[in-house]
Design an enzyme around this catalytic site. Structure first.
Site, PDB file in Angstrom:
ATOM      1  CG  HIS A 252     -12.492   0.395   4.384  1.00  0.00           C
ATOM      2  ND1 HIS A 252     -11.786  -0.518   3.635  1.00  0.00           N
ATOM      3  CD2 HIS A 252     -11.731   0.645   5.477  1.00  0.00           C
ATOM      4  CE1 HIS A 252     -10.645  -0.801   4.232  1.00  0.00           C
ATOM      5  NE2 HIS A 252     -10.600  -0.120   5.368  1.00  0.00           N
TER       6      HIS A 252
ATOM      7  CB  SER B 284      -0.919   0.004   1.223  1.00  0.00           C
ATOM      8  OG  SER B 284      -1.761  -1.118   1.151  1.00  0.00           O
TER       9      SER B 284
ATOM     10  CB  CYS C 227     -10.287   1.642   1.183  1.00  0.00           C
ATOM     11  SG  CYS C 227     -11.549   0.698   0.334  1.00  0.00           S
TER      12      CYS C 227
END
Lengths: 375, 626
Positions: B371, B326, B384
């Site tokens: 989410h 990420s 997310c």
């Protein structure tokens, strides 16, 4: 008919016969290859056992041999017709170098000048004897006094231009190659002797014209011990190297004088001292004999040549080769002053090797382009 | 003239020339005889005289090796120095019986088989009159023992030498690197003349990169020696010129803090100053002691380092290829804004999974329960995956790859340390060329969250983060800050090397991205919110957790039962202060588990050290050069 004797008889070509059809002279080629082998052997020792150096030298040798083979294909008559053109181009380049040399005296002078300096003077090493031989062979021998004077001018112009660069060694060798042609053409001994007398009278004038470093060379030559760490260093160390070699030498790779790195220029101009130190009197004796044999073959080729032009040219090339050897060996042994002339085909370096082998290419061409005389 | 007359002329001409040729031949032979006479005089009659000159009173040229330049960190703490040691040198020519000599030395100094075999190898590479080192770093005890037996060991001498030493040991093993014996391959490349008398050459890191600056210029002295080789007098000398001292951007405090913060994890930390590209800390763990390599590491020690499963010799900071996970999202997000695929207001609903239109395969979000509604800022803060699946799918691999290129992913950063890896930023063309397969749309989704084919080196990640911090104005990373010529007290600072700025449609997009990264650290639900407290400024950051071990469609990740080598890598990138960045960093903790709980706290520690927010143990004063 241009036919070699072997094929005319209809027999299969021997190796020598085959070499001839591609215009190569077997004995000369063999002698040159042996010299090159010796060169590699000695360079390995003198260059600090560095294989990179050997590889570079081998590449140069291969290139020079190719040039030789290529030139051997050219008929001498064609060379004769090209002579004036090549000479004029060479002259133009020499003049360009002098002008360029004045402009380029900055930090990069060596690099730029080195590239330009070499090429035209190398061309002249061959262009001068070809042109002089062609000019003199136009009329029956011996040449008239006027023709001789014109030939002298042809020699003097490039010689002076190169001496002004200054590259005294090359200038001298070019002058020699031209003068040898005049000598072979049979000018009378009277003229030769009077010129020699004139030259010795002119020596003081020459001294006046010389550069400082050139005068210093001559002075140290007279008395090397006067400046053992400066100008006399080369000669002293070279003599020690040669003398300590003795009869049989210290053995390959065992020369302390050269490997202790105070014998200067041991891969180039002073490589003869390395040979003398490591292989002794026997080794250098055999080397000098090899040089003499190669020259003898050259003189034989000159004697067998069929035109006056080819005889003069071949004779000049063969004898100039020997002068190279003599000047280098004389310098290294302390017989002659130090001038930067490499030992032919042994010293490390490329440009002079290409010119030398081009010269041998001409010899081979002269020998293999003979026409069979009708009985 | 009649033809007959012409022919007769030819005959007489040839006679003339041949006469001259023979004369010249004879004359040449005479000249050569003169040369031979000269040679006989020199080589036979005067042979003894010259041999004496050559052997007994020879002038030799001794090299004076230059002193290698020192290496300092930014505070003036010494990282590489030269310490005097005694070494055992042998001149083969002067040794009477080499076998007996070696046997005696073996018992005297406890030489190993390896010492002897290496010495023999070196012996072959040197000439008989050159000094060959048998053993470096003799202890005083050994020197004393040798002195007692010296009379039995002609040709063997103890010589003082300066030897490289790395006082910080392991700490800079990869960045500063080390020197080692010059090997045969290096022999071909170097200017041998200038390395006369020098034993060592830079092998890795700064030592290798700046070899030319560090080495200096060799000096010489001409000496006259007697029979025993003792120097009688010095005739002339040219002093050696020391190498230049190097001052690095590296900060020992930060470096030490980074190495300690990694505890016993493998991994890498790169901290740099985004304003000039200066590398402030660069750690690769595990590491090794570079001092082992100087006097010749034993085969056993080397094999141990080389074969270790953890690969301590491998510089992870420059060569380690890791999926960025990420931590790639800020760059992918910015790409989305730039290409107009998303804007700050647009929303995506995250039910915990994402499917490509017309497909049933579910790409899972790390948060299985989903989410809910996500916008640009909250998707970054909570990392997310579904938001980024959708964004990447709309962007397409071509535009994504093209945009990531601007941040130099998949390219070397050009840092001044050799051996950098390019990493891999996948593209349609790459896959065709290397796998001979088309690009599948699902791979775009995986690439968009920094998984799949993506492989980045820590230096690339830190550098890209620095570009982000500077809003597109990248600087090529440099370790060398300044150099100092020997004898001078002025530092010559290295200029920063600005890169081509990253072009953007709107500068607001930079701020939007940075603001979303601030949310990661300072937002209510930010994945790194635990490090965002007690700060006088804001940090912009992004956590990452990269899969090492891929799970099946419905398998659960259970840290308890997995081998530690299969645990996820924990990553964190950050820069601070967010509005006026002074440092940018990338942290990779191999098999650390989670980016937010393992990697982010390390970043906070380093930021605290750099900005002096927390009392750290000070370095000892005597380490600092005056």
């Amino acid at each position: 008919m241009i036919l070699s004797s072997e094929s005319r008889r209809g027999q299969p070509l021997s190796f020598g016969g085959w070499l001839r059809t591609i215009h190569i002279d077997g004995p000369l080629l063999l002698g040159l290859l042996i010299l090159m082998g010796v060169s590699l052997l000695v360079l390995y020792s003198a260059g600090g056992q560095e294989t990179g150096l050997l590889v570079r030298q081998m590449i140069r040798m291969a290139a020079a041999l190719l040039v030789m083979v290529a030139i051997a294909q050219i008929n001498p008559e064609r060379m004769r017709s090209w002579a004036p053109g090549v000479f004029l181009v060479g002259l133009a380049l020499l003049v360009a170098v002098l002008i360029f040399g004045i402009v380029g005296k900055g930090a990069q002078r060596w690099l730029d000048l080195g590239f330009f300096r070499f090429q035209p003077s190398e061309i002249m090493k061959l262009a001068v004897p070809i042109l002089v031989a062609a000019y003199i062979a136009e009329r029956p021998l011996p040449p008239s006094f006027f023709r001789m004077l014109v030939a002298l001018v042809m020699i003097a112009i490039p010689t002076l231009l190169i001496a002004k660069q200054p590259d005294l060694g090359t200038a001298m060798l070019i002058a020699t190659s031209g003068l040898i042609v005049i000598f072979l053409a049979g000018i009378s001994w009277k003229i030769i002797i009077s010129f020699l007398a004139l030259a010795s009278a002119a020596a003081p004038v020459l001294w006046y014209l010389m550069h400082d470093y050139q005068r210093r060379r001559v002075l140290t030559f007279m008395n090397p011990e006067s400046d053992p760490l400066g100008a006399g260093y080369h000669i002293i160390q070279s003599k020690i190297a040669i003398g300590s070699g003795g009869l049989t030498g210290r053995g390959w790779l065992q020369g302390t004088q050269s490997h202790l790195e105070f014998l200067p220029e041991r891969s180039t101009d002073f490589i003869f001292a390395v040979i003398a130190e490591e292989f002794g009197l026997l080794g250098v004796g055999m080397l000098l004999a090899l040089y003499l044999l190669i020259t003898a073959r050259g003189l034989y080729i000159a004697g067998q040549a069929q035109t006056t032009f080819a005889r003069l040219l071949a004779g000049s090339i063969a004898l100039t080769f020997l002068v190279y050897v003599f000047v280098n060996v004389g310098m290294v042994t302390g017989l002659l002053p130090v001038v930067g002339v490499p030992l032919p085909l042994i010293s490390y370096g490329g440009t002079s090797m290409v010119t030398l082998l081009a010269g041998f290419g001409i010899l081979m061409s002269v020998h293999t382009h003979r026409r069979m005389m009708s009985p | 003239m009649t033809p007959w007359q012409t022919f007769k002329d030819h005959i007489s001409e040839y006679r003339l020339i041949n006469g001259r040729l023979i004369f010249a031949g004879v004359f040449s032979a005479l000249l050569f005889s003169a040369v031979m006479v000269r040679l006989v005089i020199l080589q036979v009659y005067e042979h003894e005289h010259f041999e004496a000159l050559s052997n007994r009173n020879r002038i030799s040229i001794e090299p004076l090796p230059p002193q290698r330049g020192l290496i300092f960190d930014r505070n003036g703490v010494i990282l590489a120095e030269n310490v005097p040691t005694f070494s055992l040198e042998v001149v083969p020519e002067k040794v009477v019986d080499m076998e007996a000599t070696l046997a005696l030395l073996t018992t005297l100094l406890n030489l190993t088989e390896e010492d002897i075999s290496r010495f023999r190898e070196r012996l072959r590479q040197h000439r008989r009159f050159e000094e060959v080192t048998l053993r470096l770093r003799l202890t005083e005890d050994e020197v004393a023992r040798f002195a007692v037996h010296r009379h039995r060991l002609p040709g063997v001498e103890v010589v003082g030498r300066l030897i490289r030493h790395y006082p910080q040991g392991h700490l800079f093993a990869h960045s500063v690197g080390y020197v080692g014996r010059i090997n045969e391959r290096e022999m071909q490349i170097i200017n041998r003349q200038n390395y006369k008398g020098t034993l060592h050459i830079g092998k890795t890191g700064i030592e290798k990169q700046y070899e030319d600056l560090l080495h200096g210029t060799v000096g010489y002295r001409h000496v006259e020696t007697n029979v025993q080789g003792r120097i009688v007098r010095e005739l002339q000398s040219v002093p050696a010129e020391s190498g230049q001292d190097l001052y690095l951007h590296l900060d020992i405090n930060l470096q030490r803090a980074a190495a300690e913060a990694l505890t016993d994890y493998n991994g890498s930390v790169v901290v740099l100053d985004p304003r000039n590209g200066g590398i402030l800390a660069m750690v690769s763990k595990p590491d090794f002691d570079p001092n082992l390599f100087i006097s010749g590491i034993s085969n056993r020690d080397y094999a141990e380092l080389r074969d270790s499963h953890d690969r301590p010799l491998y510089d992870r900071a420059l060569r380690g290829r890791y999926p960025p996970g990420s931590t790639l999202k800020p760059f992918v997000g910015l790409a989305g804004l730039e290409m107009g695929v998303v804007n700050e207001q647009s929303r995506t609903f995250c039910p915990g999974w994402y499917s490509l239109p017309g497909h049933t395969h579910r790409y899972r979000c790390w948060r299985h329960q989903g989410h809910g509604q996500m916008n640009f800022s909250s998707a970054m803060a909570q990392s997310c995956d579904v938001y980024y699946y959708d964004l990447s799918n709309n962007l397409g691999i071509d535009r994504l790859h093209q945009f990531l290129d601007l941040f130099r992913f998949g390219q070397r950063t050009g840092i001044d340390i050799p051996g950098e890896n390019t990493g891999l930023s996948p593209s349609r063309e790459w896959k065709r060329a290397f796998h001979n397969e088309p690009w599948y749309p699902g791979e775009t989704l995986i690439s968009g969250i920094g998984q799949g084919f993506n492989q980045m080196t820590p230096i690339q990640l830190a550098h890209a983060t620095a570009i982000l911090a500077m809003r597109g104005m990248g600087m090529t990373p440099q370790v060398l800050r300044a150099s100092r010529m020997p004898g001078s007290d002025r530092l010559q600072l290295r200029a920063a090397l600005p890169e081509e700025p990253v072009p953007v449609v709107s500068s607001r997009n930079w701020e939007a991205t940075v603001e979303s990264m601030i949310e990661v650290v300072h937002g209510q639900r930010g994945t790194a919110r635990q490090i965002g407290v007690d700060l006088p400024f804001e940090i912009a950051g992004k956590t990452g957790t990269a899969q090492v071990f891929s799970l099946g469609q419905d398998e659960e990740y259970d840290a308890e039962t997995l081998d530690r080598r299969l645990h996820d890598h924990a990553l964190f990138v950050a820069f601070a202060p967010a509005d006026n960045p002074e440092i940018a960093l990338a942290i990779i903790v191999e098999n650390g588990g989670s980016g937010s709980s393992v990697a982010a706290p390390i970043a906070r520690k380093l930021i605290d050290v750099h900005f002096g927010l927390q009392k750290e143990p000070e370095i000892e004063v005597d380490d600092i050069e005056q």
